[in-house]
Design a protein around this motif. Structure first.
Motif, PDB file in Angstrom:
ATOM      1  N   LYS A 111       0.873  -1.188   0.000  1.00 38.44           N
ATOM      2  CA  LYS A 111       0.000   0.000   0.000  1.00 38.44           C
ATOM      3  C   LYS A 111       0.896   1.220   0.000  1.00 38.44           C
ATOM      4  O   LYS A 111       1.504   1.552   1.007  1.00 38.44           O
ATOM      5  CB  LYS A 111      -0.897  -0.002   1.241  1.00 38.44           C
ATOM      6  CG  LYS A 111      -2.289  -0.534   0.962  1.00 38.44           C
ATOM      7  CD  LYS A 111      -3.248  -0.155   2.064  1.00 38.44           C
ATOM      8  CE  LYS A 111      -4.664  -0.598   1.707  1.00 38.44           C
ATOM      9  NZ  LYS A 111      -5.537  -0.589   2.880  1.00 38.44           N
ATOM     10  N   VAL A 112       0.981   1.861  -1.139  1.00 41.13           N
ATOM     11  CA  VAL A 112       1.931   2.960  -1.275  1.00 41.13           C
ATOM     12  C   VAL A 112       1.213   4.300  -1.117  1.00 41.13           C
ATOM     13  O   VAL A 112       0.037   4.439  -1.450  1.00 41.13           O
ATOM     14  CB  VAL A 112       2.662   2.848  -2.630  1.00 41.13           C
ATOM     15  CG1 VAL A 112       1.750   3.212  -3.782  1.00 41.13           C
ATOM     16  CG2 VAL A 112       3.910   3.687  -2.643  1.00 41.13           C
ATOM     17  N   SER A 113       1.926   5.284  -0.580  1.00 40.30           N
ATOM     18  CA  SER A 113       1.375   6.642  -0.469  1.00 40.30           C
ATOM     19  C   SER A 113       2.408   7.626  -1.009  1.00 40.30           C
ATOM     20  O   SER A 113       3.592   7.287  -1.148  1.00 40.30           O
ATOM     21  CB  SER A 113       1.061   6.972   0.982  1.00 40.30           C
ATOM     22  OG  SER A 113       2.261   7.083   1.714  1.00 40.30           O
ATOM     23  N   VAL A 114       1.944   8.833  -1.285  1.00 44.23           N
ATOM     24  CA  VAL A 114       2.863   9.868  -1.783  1.00 44.23           C
ATOM     25  C   VAL A 114       3.970  10.122  -0.758  1.00 44.23           C
ATOM     26  O   VAL A 114       5.155  10.186  -1.091  1.00 44.23           O
ATOM     27  CB  VAL A 114       2.088  11.165  -2.110  1.00 44.23           C
ATOM     28  CG1 VAL A 114       3.054  12.321  -2.397  1.00 44.23           C
ATOM     29  CG2 VAL A 114       1.168  10.953  -3.312  1.00 44.23           C
ATOM     30  N   ALA A 115       3.579  10.217   0.515  1.00 41.48           N
ATOM     31  CA  ALA A 115       4.557  10.493   1.578  1.00 41.48           C
ATOM     32  C   ALA A 115       5.610   9.393   1.662  1.00 41.48           C
ATOM     33  O   ALA A 115       6.802   9.659   1.816  1.00 41.48           O
ATOM     34  CB  ALA A 115       3.832  10.636   2.910  1.00 41.48           C
ATOM     35  N   GLU A 116       5.157   8.146   1.500  1.00 36.91           N
ATOM     36  CA  GLU A 116       6.078   7.016   1.588  1.00 36.91           C
ATOM     37  C   GLU A 116       7.058   7.006   0.412  1.00 36.91           C
ATOM     38  O   GLU A 116       8.233   6.709   0.575  1.00 36.91           O
ATOM     39  CB  GLU A 116       5.271   5.723   1.601  1.00 36.91           C
ATOM     40  CG  GLU A 116       5.863   4.687   2.498  1.00 36.91           C
ATOM     41  CD  GLU A 116       4.845   3.602   2.820  1.00 36.91           C
ATOM     42  OE1 GLU A 116       5.251   2.630   3.449  1.00 36.91           O
ATOM     43  OE2 GLU A 116       3.660   3.726   2.420  1.00 36.91           O
ATOM     44  N   LEU A 117       6.536   7.326  -0.773  1.00 37.23           N
ATOM     45  CA  LEU A 117       7.407   7.397  -1.946  1.00 37.23           C
ATOM     46  C   LEU A 117       8.489   8.460  -1.748  1.00 37.23           C
ATOM     47  O   LEU A 117       9.660   8.238  -2.035  1.00 37.23           O
ATOM     48  CB  LEU A 117       6.592   7.720  -3.206  1.00 37.23           C
ATOM     49  CG  LEU A 117       5.735   6.594  -3.781  1.00 37.23           C
ATOM     50  CD1 LEU A 117       4.843   7.119  -4.907  1.00 37.23           C
ATOM     51  CD2 LEU A 117       6.599   5.450  -4.303  1.00 37.23           C
TER      52      LEU A 117
END
Ligand SMILES: [Zn+2]
Ligand SMILES: [Zn+2]
Ligand SMILES: [Zn+2]
Ligand SMILES: [Zn+2]
Length: 390
Positions: free
Chosen positions: A162-168
């Motif tokens: 589950k990817v998010s902008v913040a994680e990227l």
């Protein structure tokens, strides 16, 4: 007739490049990758400028603007320069974050883009740049380089489920915009992802360092140094001999024009210490003790009486109980007894001689050890465990 944009080729080539050169740790270390690619070198505009001046070009008066205009095709960001007398190609990049308000992440993307042009063998990286290439072909090459850059920095297949902008942003050290575009591709346009996956990969410390509130206090210097003791970053117009946060003697980790290089190499561990806002001559913009408004000509705060300019005191901090007491020395004497260096608002110590700064001496800045412990409770626990003698 339009030129076909080879999207898949560009994306897959990025993954193949990472695999071929055994790059498996993210955020991607660009300098390390370039080092492994044969016939590819990297230099900043200012490094090129000094190199050419040193060789006597333009009577030794090459400017950054000249390098940008004549060798980098006028680009604010980066360009490829093919050497006429060898097989080598140089990525020229603008390392000056102050120019146009660039961020480290934008520089990273620009460099990855130029690696794309090189790996995809786009035939326009010459001294005459775009000459002879139609606008259509040029635009196709640009899009291919962009697709390559995105997949090189953020290889799909290494993402968490589950990817998010913040994680990227945190895992790959990319700009918000680049992360948003990738997030969009993952959630809506899976056809826009590389078909090839990296088999082995891992993650290092996220590069969390962000610039201080007043970037002029850390940007625009000629030299930068990273302190191994307190993990602080300092800047100066001559090489700093002492760390301005912890006062320890700095040794090898000093870089000329190296803000971006330090970000790349130590960005995961740089500690950001608190600072007092000052102008470029070390004068506080408001009273750091009582918050009173002050005049730029005031040496002392009219309300609380503290000394408002951060400079060397010439007084060394000591744990020696037999050291000469300094209480009897008047503050005027102290402020005039140092090496004279004016210091930035974060300096607890003089970068020239290691003595206390006037801000440090007056206890206007937080103790660095306390700040470090507050920011890194885990690291302190680890160190203490290892140091136990039993
Ligand atoms: Zn390009
Ligand atoms: Zn230090
Ligand atoms: Zn005051
Ligand atoms: Zn000094």
């Amino acid at each position: 007739m339009g030129k076909v944009i080879r999207w898949n080729l560009a994306r897959n080539k990025a993954i193949q490049t990472l695999a071929k050169f055994n790059i498996s740790i993210f955020p991607l270390e660009l300098f390390q990758l370039i080092d492994k690619i044969p016939h590819l070198e990297i230099m900043s505009y200012i490094e090129m400028c000094e190199e050419l001046s040193h060789l006597g070009y333009l009577d030794g008066k090459v400017t950054v603007a000249w390098v940008q205009e004549h060798l980098a095709d006028g680009s604010q960001d980066a360009a490829l320069l093919r050497m006429s007398n060898s097989l080598d190609t140089i990525i020229l990049y603008n390392s000056d974050l102050l120019v146009y308000g660039h961020t480290e992440q934008r520089i990273r993307y620009s460099i990855a883009h130029e690696i794309g042009h090189f790996i995809l063998k786009h035939k326009f990286q010459t001294m005459i740049a775009r000459n002879g290439i139609s606008a259509v072909v040029y635009n196709a090459f640009e899009k291919e380089a962009e697709a390559f850059a995105a997949s090189l920095l953020m290889p799909y297949g290494t993402f968490p489920s589950k990817v998010s902008v913040a994680e990227l942003r945190e895992k790959y050290d990319v700009s918000k915009k680049a992360a948003e575009i990738m997030f969009d591709a993952v959630s809506k346009q899976t056809y826009a992802l590389p078909a090839i996956r990296l088999n082995h990969y891992g993650f290092s410390h996220p590069r969390q360092y962000t610039l201080p509130s007043n970037p002029f206090s850390i940007l625009g210097f000629k030299y930068y140094a990273y302190c191994k003791n307190c993990h602080g970053l300092t800047g100066g117009n001559s090489p700093n001999l002492f760390c301005s946060y912890c006062g320890s003697k700095l040794t090898a980790l000093s870089f000329k024009y190296g803000f971006f290089k330090i970000h790349e190499e130590f960005g995961g561990s740089i500690m950001k210490y608190s600072e007092i806002k000052t102008d470029s001559s070390g004068h506080a913009v408001e009273c750091p003790q009582c918050g009173s408004e002050i005049d730029t000509t005031d040496q002392y705060c009219a309300v609380c009486g503290i000394f408002l300019i951060n400079q060397c005191t010439g007084i060394y901090e000591t744990n020696d109980p037999f050291a000469m007491p300094t209480e009897h020395i008047s503050f005027e004497q102290k402020t005039n007894s140092g090496c004279g260096r004016k210091l930035p608002g974060y300096a607890r110590y003089c970068t020239g001689c290691g003595a206390l700064s006037t801000f440090g001496f007056q206890n206007l800045l937080q103790n660095w050890q306390k700040e470090y412990m507050d920011a890194n409770p885990m690291k302190i626990a680890e160190i203490t465990d290892q140091d136990l003698p039993f």
